[in-house]
Scaffold this active site. Structure first.
Site, PDB file in Angstrom:
ATOM      1  N   ASP A   1      20.879  48.775   9.542  1.00  0.00           N
ATOM      2  CA  ASP A   1      22.106  49.256  10.063  1.00  0.00           C
ATOM      3  C   ASP A   1      21.759  50.332  10.992  1.00  0.00           C
ATOM      4  OD1 ASP A   1      24.623  48.824  10.909  1.00  0.00           O
ATOM      5  OD2 ASP A   1      25.233  49.969   9.227  1.00  0.00           O
TER       6      ASP A   1
ATOM      7  N   HIS B   1      18.180  47.188  19.352  1.00  0.00           N
ATOM      8  CA  HIS B   1      17.769  46.375  18.609  1.00  0.00           C
ATOM      9  C   HIS B   1      16.305  46.308  18.704  1.00  0.00           C
ATOM     10  CE1 HIS B   1      21.461  44.859  17.136  1.00  0.00           C
ATOM     11  NE2 HIS B   1      21.802  44.421  18.420  1.00  0.00           N
TER      12      HIS B   1
ATOM     13  N   LEU C   1       2.179  40.026   0.407  1.00  0.00           N
ATOM     14  CA  LEU C   1       3.634  40.433   0.594  1.00  0.00           C
ATOM     15  C   LEU C   1       4.310  39.246   1.055  1.00  0.00           C
ATOM     16  CD1 LEU C   1       5.924  42.669   0.751  1.00  0.00           C
ATOM     17  CD2 LEU C   1       5.241  42.979   3.471  1.00  0.00           C
TER      18      LEU C   1
END
Length: 239
Positions: A19, A36, A130
């Protein structure tokens, strides 16, 4: 039965509510999409930090079902950015042993983005270092609703006895089936809310909130979150 109290230095699964991109852009007098784009470097840093620390699963809240209500230009820009990042980072994911996965309503995504995702998911499915899980067009209430609908259909078809429904039955119908629940939930930008994210799965997750805006969140900030986690004692409802 409650799990035993335990202290685990490294979480197996970290989930992050990324956020603050919009506020970062506003702070720097830039358009929202620039925020972004700036957040992209944070994603790369955090993925590498997760690998360096031995985290096995990393879930990033990239786009919620509510985000479709944002201005059309911003949504299109986000989808284009997502598609470009996946394409550009595919080789690196292979090199680093990263398996890409998604949770959410993938069918809501534009065809070009969905095709790029499916290619990357298929290409990286054998990687085991991962699991990078992107929550895309994701909403936990939608997820739980769809799970209930699926179980109801199975009951109606005589494939599921309602008296035999357990927590594990519900989990098998969630987007995250087969993925362990998050041990640690990180939220950037200082907001003190969950935002409809993994409501079932974070039942016993440790929560870490930092005022740092996502584009400013890097390896050091990730390490601080892990240090904080390592100092906590997880009782899972016990004493």
């Amino acid at each position: 039965m409650a799990k035993e109290s335990s202290r685990t230095p490294i979480p197996q699964h970290v989930a992050i509510i990324m956020d603050g991109n919009g506020r970062w852009a506003q702070k720097h007098h830039l358009p929202r999409l620039s925020g972004h784009e700036a957040g992209r470097k944070s994603v790369k840093q955090v993925v590498q930090a997760a690998i360096d620390h031995g985290v096995r699963y990393l879930t990033l809240y990239a786009f919620s079902v509510e985000n479709w209500q944002r201005p059309r230009e911003e949504v299109q820009g986000l989808m284009g950015l997502l598609r470009g990042v996946i394409r550009e980072e595919l080789r690196e994911m292979g090199k680093e042993g990263i398996r890409l996965r998604t949770i959410g309503r993938k069918q809501d995504l534009p065809d070009a983005v969905r095709e790029e995702l499916e290619t990357a998911i298929e290409t990286t499915k054998g990687n085991t270092r991962l699991d990078l899980i992107l929550a895309l067009s994701y909403g936990s209430r939608v997820e739980i609703t769809e799970a209930v609908q699926a179980m109801a259909r199975e009951v109606k078809a005589g494939k599921l006895d309602p008296e035999q429904i357990r927590e594990g039955t519900v989990e098998e119908h969630l987007y995250t089936r087969g993925i362990p629940d998050p041990d640690l939930l990180i939220r950037t930008s200082g907001e003190m809310r969950i935002s409809n994210f993994m409501l079932w799965q974070i039942s016993y997750a440790e929560i870490y909130v930092t005022p740092v805006l996502w584009p400013d969140f890097g390896k050091k900030d990730f390490s601080l979150a892990l240090d904080d986690y390592a100092g906590r004692e997880r009782r899972f409802g016990g004493v």
